[in-house]
Write a protein that holds these residues in place. Sequence first.
Motif, PDB file in Angstrom:
ATOM      1  N   GLY A 168      35.274  50.673  68.166  1.00 13.85           N
ATOM      2  CA  GLY A 168      35.332  49.264  68.821  1.00 13.85           C
ATOM      3  C   GLY A 168      35.104  49.421  69.845  1.00 13.85           C
ATOM      4  O   GLY A 168      34.660  50.426  70.636  1.00 13.85           O
ATOM      5  N   PRO A 169      34.483  48.028  70.503  1.00 17.31           N
ATOM      6  CA  PRO A 169      34.733  46.837  69.801  1.00 17.31           C
ATOM      7  C   PRO A 169      33.560  46.448  68.506  1.00 17.31           C
ATOM      8  O   PRO A 169      33.896  45.744  67.931  1.00 17.31           O
ATOM      9  CB  PRO A 169      34.530  45.814  70.798  1.00 17.31           C
ATOM     10  CG  PRO A 169      33.553  46.451  71.982  1.00 17.31           C
ATOM     11  CD  PRO A 169      33.930  47.696  71.740  1.00 17.31           C
TER      12      PRO A 169
ATOM     13  N   ASP B  24      28.490  50.669  69.060  1.00 18.85           N
ATOM     14  CA  ASP B  24      28.569  51.095  70.253  1.00 18.85           C
ATOM     15  C   ASP B  24      28.641  52.589  70.204  1.00 18.85           C
ATOM     16  O   ASP B  24      28.564  53.101  71.141  1.00 18.85           O
ATOM     17  CB  ASP B  24      30.111  50.703  70.742  1.00 18.85           C
ATOM     18  CG  ASP B  24      30.268  49.180  71.195  1.00 18.85           C
ATOM     19  OD1 ASP B  24      28.921  48.522  70.906  1.00 18.85           O
ATOM     20  OD2 ASP B  24      31.253  48.587  71.335  1.00 18.85           O
TER      21      ASP B  24
ATOM     22  N   SER C 100      35.656  55.057  75.900  1.00 20.78           N
ATOM     23  CA  SER C 100      36.772  54.858  77.029  1.00 20.78           C
ATOM     24  C   SER C 100      37.948  55.430  76.387  1.00 20.78           C
ATOM     25  O   SER C 100      38.705  56.019  77.386  1.00 20.78           O
ATOM     26  CB  SER C 100      36.962  53.257  76.727  1.00 20.78           C
ATOM     27  OG  SER C 100      38.173  52.661  77.455  1.00 20.78           O
TER      28      SER C 100
ATOM     29  N   TRP D 138      41.001  56.194  72.940  1.00 20.63           N
ATOM     30  CA  TRP D 138      41.384  56.245  71.571  1.00 20.63           C
ATOM     31  C   TRP D 138      42.671  55.155  71.304  1.00 20.63           C
ATOM     32  O   TRP D 138      43.509  55.250  72.122  1.00 20.63           O
ATOM     33  CB  TRP D 138      41.691  57.542  70.821  1.00 20.63           C
ATOM     34  CG  TRP D 138      40.678  58.703  70.730  1.00 20.63           C
ATOM     35  CD1 TRP D 138      40.241  59.776  71.772  1.00 20.63           C
ATOM     36  CD2 TRP D 138      39.916  58.755  69.643  1.00 20.63           C
ATOM     37  NE1 TRP D 138      39.398  60.519  71.107  1.00 20.63           N
ATOM     38  CE2 TRP D 138      39.074  59.786  70.022  1.00 20.63           C
ATOM     39  CE3 TRP D 138      39.691  58.070  68.475  1.00 20.63           C
ATOM     40  CZ2 TRP D 138      37.951  60.295  69.128  1.00 20.63           C
ATOM     41  CZ3 TRP D 138      38.410  58.532  67.545  1.00 20.63           C
ATOM     42  CH2 TRP D 138      37.802  59.604  67.872  1.00 20.63           C
ATOM     43  N   THR D 139      42.519  54.745  70.167  1.00 22.42           N
ATOM     44  CA  THR D 139      43.762  53.852  69.738  1.00 22.42           C
ATOM     45  C   THR D 139      44.192  54.340  68.426  1.00 22.42           C
ATOM     46  O   THR D 139      43.401  54.687  67.432  1.00 22.42           O
ATOM     47  CB  THR D 139      43.358  52.393  69.428  1.00 22.42           C
ATOM     48  OG1 THR D 139      42.852  51.861  70.652  1.00 22.42           O
ATOM     49  CG2 THR D 139      44.463  51.616  68.836  1.00 22.42           C
TER      50      THR D 139
ATOM     51  N   THR E 198      40.792  54.626  66.091  1.00 25.89           N
ATOM     52  CA  THR E 198      39.854  53.764  66.549  1.00 25.89           C
ATOM     53  C   THR E 198      39.306  54.387  68.018  1.00 25.89           C
ATOM     54  O   THR E 198      40.030  54.679  68.928  1.00 25.89           O
ATOM     55  CB  THR E 198      39.974  52.385  66.831  1.00 25.89           C
ATOM     56  OG1 THR E 198      40.640  51.952  65.486  1.00 25.89           O
ATOM     57  CG2 THR E 198      38.818  51.413  67.316  1.00 25.89           C
TER      58      THR E 198
ATOM     59  N   ASN F 267      37.359  53.596  71.319  1.00 25.08           N
ATOM     60  CA  ASN F 267      36.785  52.631  71.828  1.00 25.08           C
ATOM     61  C   ASN F 267      35.808  52.839  72.929  1.00 25.08           C
ATOM     62  O   ASN F 267      35.817  53.950  73.677  1.00 25.08           O
ATOM     63  CB  ASN F 267      38.135  51.911  72.690  1.00 25.08           C
ATOM     64  CG  ASN F 267      39.218  51.649  71.636  1.00 25.08           C
ATOM     65  OD1 ASN F 267      39.057  50.804  70.759  1.00 25.08           O
ATOM     66  ND2 ASN F 267      40.460  52.100  72.160  1.00 25.08           N
TER      67      ASN F 267
END
Length: 226
Positions: A23-24, A28, A63, A65-66, A88, A90
């Motif tokens: 993401g997003p 990326d 950035s 993790w989710t 995810t 990020n």
Amino acid sequence: MLFRSTSYTANFSTSYLLTTAVGPSSTDGSVTVNTASPTSDGYYPAGTPVSITATPNTGYNFSSWTGNVADVNNASTTVTMSAPESVTANFVINNVNVTIGTSPSGLSFSVDGTPYSSAQVLTWQVGSNHTIATTSPQGTGTRYTFTGWSDTGAISHQVTATSGTTSYTASFSTSYLLTTAVAPSSVDGSVGANPASPTSDGYYPAGTPVTLTATANTGYNFSNWT
């Protein structure tokens, strides 16, 4: 007659599906699963610690993790398969501030076709391409002649934004116009300059000592310089 009771039990192992995403946007970066999947469709035995790594593409930074991972702030971490898991990676845009100007300051240049006459601090995405350019010569009376960019590029050239190069400077040499005249009338005499002008229009490099000689015509005497 005696009958014995008989039983049959079907035993099953448990596996959980691991789903990864970026993401997003999928452009990326990417996610690599470092523990080989025991199945072709992403299922892992219950309790398996799966190592995962997030890798940013050029122009992006990892950035966070989710999802249910061991360390949300570490690009390389693990997820333990105690249930179906979805994680995810990020990413954020990796920008760099770049200062572009001239030496001496205040001369004209352009970035991607936009003209400037003072130093600019521009925000570029790492990996993006830009064109920096200037013109030469510049100025009247005081003339500035291009000598080079700080990255040794041509007067107009393309640069790629990196975190290691944060400034570009176009350097110029300075020349001054020497104008000579005779008073009160041009028939009274003449002025000679030595050394000869390095340009056809009377400009000399800054700091050049120029020897002037006033020669009176017949019937006149030299009086003084103004």
